[in-house]
Scaffold this motif. Structure first.
Motif, PDB file in Angstrom:
ATOM      1  N   ASP A  53       0.825  -1.217   0.000  1.00  0.00           N
ATOM      2  CA  ASP A  53       0.000   0.000   0.000  1.00  0.00           C
ATOM      3  C   ASP A  53       0.856   1.263   0.000  1.00  0.00           C
ATOM      4  N   VAL A  54       1.979   1.227   0.688  1.00  0.00           N
ATOM      5  CA  VAL A  54       2.831   2.425   0.738  1.00  0.00           C
ATOM      6  C   VAL A  54       3.548   2.626  -0.598  1.00  0.00           C
ATOM      7  N   LYS A  55       4.008   1.537  -1.201  1.00  0.00           N
ATOM      8  CA  LYS A  55       4.631   1.655  -2.531  1.00  0.00           C
ATOM      9  C   LYS A  55       3.641   2.202  -3.565  1.00  0.00           C
ATOM     10  N   ALA A  56       2.374   1.820  -3.397  1.00  0.00           N
ATOM     11  CA  ALA A  56       1.355   2.239  -4.372  1.00  0.00           C
ATOM     12  C   ALA A  56       1.169   3.753  -4.384  1.00  0.00           C
ATOM     13  N   ILE A  57       1.576   4.428  -3.316  1.00  0.00           N
ATOM     14  CA  ILE A  57       1.477   5.899  -3.280  1.00  0.00           C
ATOM     15  C   ILE A  57       2.309   6.506  -4.408  1.00  0.00           C
ATOM     16  N   CYS A  58       3.378   5.820  -4.801  1.00  0.00           N
ATOM     17  CA  CYS A  58       4.236   6.322  -5.893  1.00  0.00           C
ATOM     18  C   CYS A  58       3.493   6.412  -7.218  1.00  0.00           C
ATOM     19  N   ASN A  59       2.346   5.748  -7.322  1.00  0.00           N
ATOM     20  CA  ASN A  59       1.549   5.822  -8.556  1.00  0.00           C
ATOM     21  C   ASN A  59       0.597   7.008  -8.582  1.00  0.00           C
ATOM     22  N   GLN A  60       0.468   7.714  -7.463  1.00  0.00           N
ATOM     23  CA  GLN A  60      -0.344   8.930  -7.459  1.00  0.00           C
ATOM     24  C   GLN A  60       0.394  10.027  -8.239  1.00  0.00           C
ATOM     25  N   ARG A  61      -0.310  11.099  -8.533  1.00  0.00           N
ATOM     26  CA  ARG A  61       0.320  12.136  -9.354  1.00  0.00           C
ATOM     27  C   ARG A  61       1.471  12.812  -8.597  1.00  0.00           C
ATOM     28  N   ASN A  62       2.423  13.314  -9.364  1.00  0.00           N
ATOM     29  CA  ASN A  62       3.563  14.004  -8.760  1.00  0.00           C
ATOM     30  C   ASN A  62       3.144  15.336  -8.170  1.00  0.00           C
ATOM     31  N   ILE A  63       3.675  15.629  -7.012  1.00  0.00           N
ATOM     32  CA  ILE A  63       3.490  16.955  -6.404  1.00  0.00           C
ATOM     33  C   ILE A  63       4.842  17.457  -5.913  1.00  0.00           C
TER      34      ILE A  63
END
Ligand code: PAP
Length: 121
Positions: A53-63
Motif C-alpha cells: 500500500d505504501v509503494k502504491a502511493i508512488c503511482n499517485q500524481r507528482n506533487i
C-alpha cells in the motif's frame, strides 16, 4: 535493492504493529531502527500499513516536495502512523521520544524505480 529504498523501510515502515502503540514505542523503535546511533534523530514517523500500500502511493500524481523537487506523491487514503518526537532535554545517547499515534494522508518521495525513499509529510 537500492539504499534509499532500504533506508526508507528501516526508518519508516512498521507494518506489523496493528494496535495502538504504548508510550515506550518510539523509545524502543528509534533505537532498534538505528536512528539514535550518532545522534538522536529529532522527528521520525512510522507507517503501519503494508509495504504494498505504501509503494502504491508512488503511482499517485507528482506533487512538489518540501525541498522543491517534484518527486513527491500523496496517499489517497489516510494511513495509520506513529509520530516520534524527541523530548526537550533529551541528550544522546539517552534519546527519549514522545509517541503520538495518528491517522492521516502521507506524502512520500519516490525514486526512478517508483519506490519510496523519503517521507515528506
Ligand atoms: P527521511 O525519510 O526521514 O526524510 P532522509 O534521510 O531525509 O530520510 O531522506 C531519505 C533519502 O531520500 C535521502 O537520500 P540519502 O538517504 O541517500 O541521503 C534523500 O536524498 C532522498 N530523497 C529523494 N527525493 C527526495 C525529496 N524530494 N526530498 C527529500 N529527500 C529526497
Amino acid at each position: 535493492q537500492e539504499s534509499g529504498a532500504r533506508k526508507f523501510k528501516q526508518q519508516h515502515m512498521d507494518s506489523n504493529s496493528r494496535h495502538l502503540p504504548n508510550s515506550n514505542y518510539c523509545n524502543k523503535m528509534m533505537k532498534k531502527r538505528k536512528m539514535t546511533v550518532d545522534a538522536c534523530k529529532p522527528v521520525n514517523t512510522f507507517v503501519h500499513e503494508s509495504l504494498t500500500d505504501v509503494k502504491a502511493i508512488c503511482n499517485q500524481r507528482n506533487i512538489r516536495c518540501k525541498n522543491g523537487q517534484n518527486n513527491c506523491h500523496k496517499s489517497r487514503s489516510s494511513m495509520r502512523v506513529t509520530d516520534c518526537r524527541l523530548t526537550n532535554g533529551s541528550r544522546h545517547p539517552n534519546c527519549k521520544y514522545r509517541t503520538s499515534p495518528a491517522k492521516r494522508q502521507i506524502i512520500v518521495a519516490c525514486d526512478k524505480n517508483r519506490v519510496p525513499v523519503h517521507l515528506d509529510a
